[in-house]
Design a protein around this motif. Structure first.
Motif, PDB file in Angstrom:
ATOM      1  N   ILE A 192      -8.097  -1.475   1.058  1.00 28.41           N
ATOM      2  CA  ILE A 192      -7.358  -0.173   1.129  1.00 28.41           C
ATOM      3  C   ILE A 192      -6.787   0.273  -0.285  1.00 28.41           C
ATOM      4  O   ILE A 192      -7.210   1.152  -0.565  1.00 28.41           O
ATOM      5  CB  ILE A 192      -6.129  -0.405   2.106  1.00 28.41           C
ATOM      6  CG1 ILE A 192      -6.691  -0.370   3.503  1.00 28.41           C
ATOM      7  CG2 ILE A 192      -5.318   1.001   2.029  1.00 28.41           C
ATOM      8  CD1 ILE A 192      -5.599  -0.765   4.536  1.00 28.41           C
ATOM      9  N   MET A 193      -6.225  -0.688  -0.971  1.00 30.24           N
ATOM     10  CA  MET A 193      -5.590  -0.268  -2.383  1.00 30.24           C
ATOM     11  C   MET A 193      -6.838  -0.072  -3.193  1.00 30.24           C
ATOM     12  O   MET A 193      -6.743   0.777  -4.076  1.00 30.24           O
ATOM     13  CB  MET A 193      -4.861  -1.598  -2.726  1.00 30.24           C
ATOM     14  CG  MET A 193      -3.492  -1.734  -2.182  1.00 30.24           C
ATOM     15  SD  MET A 193      -2.517  -3.518  -2.498  1.00 30.24           S
ATOM     16  CE  MET A 193      -2.219  -2.915  -3.949  1.00 30.24           C
ATOM     17  N   VAL A 236       0.916  -1.153   0.119  1.00 28.59           N
ATOM     18  CA  VAL A 236       0.056  -0.159  -0.068  1.00 28.59           C
ATOM     19  C   VAL A 236       0.783   1.356  -0.072  1.00 28.59           C
ATOM     20  O   VAL A 236       1.331   1.925   0.857  1.00 28.59           O
ATOM     21  CB  VAL A 236      -0.985   0.024   1.146  1.00 28.59           C
ATOM     22  CG1 VAL A 236      -1.873   1.291   1.099  1.00 28.59           C
ATOM     23  CG2 VAL A 236      -1.568  -1.344   1.512  1.00 28.59           C
ATOM     24  N   HIS A 257      -3.226   5.036   6.161  1.00 25.61           N
ATOM     25  CA  HIS A 257      -3.609   3.627   5.791  1.00 25.61           C
ATOM     26  C   HIS A 257      -2.637   2.787   4.870  1.00 25.61           C
ATOM     27  O   HIS A 257      -2.571   1.832   4.701  1.00 25.61           O
ATOM     28  CB  HIS A 257      -4.583   3.996   4.695  1.00 25.61           C
ATOM     29  CG  HIS A 257      -4.123   4.766   3.520  1.00 25.61           C
ATOM     30  ND1 HIS A 257      -4.084   6.282   3.501  1.00 25.61           N
ATOM     31  CD2 HIS A 257      -3.821   4.340   2.238  1.00 25.61           C
ATOM     32  CE1 HIS A 257      -3.635   6.602   2.332  1.00 25.61           C
ATOM     33  NE2 HIS A 257      -3.504   5.417   1.660  1.00 25.61           N
ATOM     34  N   LYS A 258      -1.498   3.536   4.808  1.00 28.55           N
ATOM     35  CA  LYS A 258       0.018   2.874   4.144  1.00 28.55           C
ATOM     36  C   LYS A 258       0.809   2.065   4.960  1.00 28.55           C
ATOM     37  O   LYS A 258       1.784   1.257   4.693  1.00 28.55           O
ATOM     38  CB  LYS A 258       0.537   3.790   3.326  1.00 28.55           C
ATOM     39  CG  LYS A 258      -0.025   4.753   2.439  1.00 28.55           C
ATOM     40  CD  LYS A 258       0.971   5.604   1.552  1.00 28.55           C
ATOM     41  CE  LYS A 258       0.424   6.379   0.690  1.00 28.55           C
ATOM     42  NZ  LYS A 258       0.946   7.554  -0.047  1.00 28.55           N
ATOM     43  N   ARG A 299      -6.315   3.612  -4.139  1.00 26.27           N
ATOM     44  CA  ARG A 299      -5.685   3.558  -5.280  1.00 26.27           C
ATOM     45  C   ARG A 299      -6.263   3.264  -6.492  1.00 26.27           C
ATOM     46  O   ARG A 299      -6.061   3.202  -7.416  1.00 26.27           O
ATOM     47  CB  ARG A 299      -4.313   2.722  -5.009  1.00 26.27           C
ATOM     48  CG  ARG A 299      -3.417   3.283  -3.828  1.00 26.27           C
ATOM     49  CD  ARG A 299      -2.324   2.623  -3.965  1.00 26.27           C
ATOM     50  NE  ARG A 299      -1.664   2.455  -5.041  1.00 26.27           N
ATOM     51  CZ  ARG A 299      -0.733   1.565  -5.849  1.00 26.27           C
ATOM     52  NH1 ARG A 299      -0.546   0.424  -5.052  1.00 26.27           N
ATOM     53  NH2 ARG A 299      -0.382   1.516  -6.897  1.00 26.27           N
ATOM     54  N   CYS A 332      -5.486  -5.301   3.034  1.00 21.85           N
ATOM     55  CA  CYS A 332      -4.703  -4.566   2.031  1.00 21.85           C
ATOM     56  C   CYS A 332      -5.240  -4.441   0.821  1.00 21.85           C
ATOM     57  O   CYS A 332      -5.285  -3.175   0.181  1.00 21.85           O
ATOM     58  CB  CYS A 332      -3.257  -5.032   2.055  1.00 21.85           C
ATOM     59  SG  CYS A 332      -2.321  -4.901   3.263  1.00 21.85           S
TER      60      CYS A 332
END
Length: 234
Positions: free
Chosen positions: A226-227, A116, A209-210, A231, A223
């Motif tokens: 989140i990605m 991430v 979040h990373k 993203r 993950c």
């Protein structure tokens, strides 16, 4: 060289075939790609990294890295076990680079299990590294309200605050978590001290979040979510 500095910057990605927590973790699919893909892709999109190397004891990982257009290093079995340090693999890689007439002055050392990131995190961290004339850099996440406790011999005690005089969250000092996403250091620092950190140390702050990484199977779904959210990874 890809930018206006005389420094040669090599990215060394270490990825064992085995894993104590998740079997063949580095090749497990995350958002439809092998986990290692994301770190290689982050390095490939950097405008400041001179060359990229994947060090592994696993032929499948090495072949996959080659298919993405990066260089590979065969990591000896003697430094590929569960107890082998990252430093041992990085040092072996630097020795290999020297044998191939590459003389990196600065090393970018990312962790495969931290997919991430944004594509510009490496470049922004490299800029900060040079701007602050650092010898080493670590990625961190700020934590202003983490209250840490420990238990020793059945006795529980607070570590980073006094629970009898609890501060309001707004008054708590900001601290920084070493999240392990990546490190940057001079080649001389690593080879002379067998350590990724030392000398003039600075940090590069990643958004909260990373900080997540993949150590357990359950971490993959987290993950991935989140990605996809941050993203727009499909």
């Amino acid at each position: 060289m890809k930018f206006n500095t005389s420094k040669h910057i090599s990215c060394i990605i270490i990825a064992r075939g085995g894993s104590k927590g998740i079997p063949r973790k580095n090749l497990l699919p995350v958002c439809g790609k092998p986990l290692i893909y994301w770190t290689i892709q982050h390095a490939l999109t950097s405008s400041k990294i001179s060359d990229i190397w994947v060090s592994s004891d696993d032929n499948e990982i090495l072949d996959y890295a080659l298919s993405l257009g990066v260089n590979t290093i065969e990591r000896p079995e003697s430094i590929s076990g569960d107890n082998s340090t990252s430093e041992s693999a990085w040092l072996h890689a630097v020795e290999f680079l020297h044998s191939q007439n590459f003389q990196p002055e600065v090393l970018v050392l990312p962790q495969v299990t931290s997919p991430v990131r944004d594509s510009d995190d490496f470049d922004n961290a490299i800029k900060k590294f040079f701007h602050e004339q650092a010898d080493s850099l670590l990625s961190v996440t700020s934590i202003s309200d983490y209250l840490v406790w420990e238990q020793i011999d059945n006795k529980i005690s607070s570590i980073n605050y006094d629970f009898k005089n609890r501060l309001r969250r707004q008054n708590m000092p900001t601290r920084y978590l070493e999240n392990g996403s990546f490190y940057i250091c001079t080649s001389d620092l690593l080879t002379n001290f067998n350590n990724r950190l030392g000398g003039n140390i600075t940090f590069y702050e990643l958004e909260a979040h990373k900080k997540f990484q993949i150590d357990d199977i359950e971490d993959i779904k987290l993950c991935e979510a989140i990605m996809k959210e941050y993203r727009n990874v499909v």
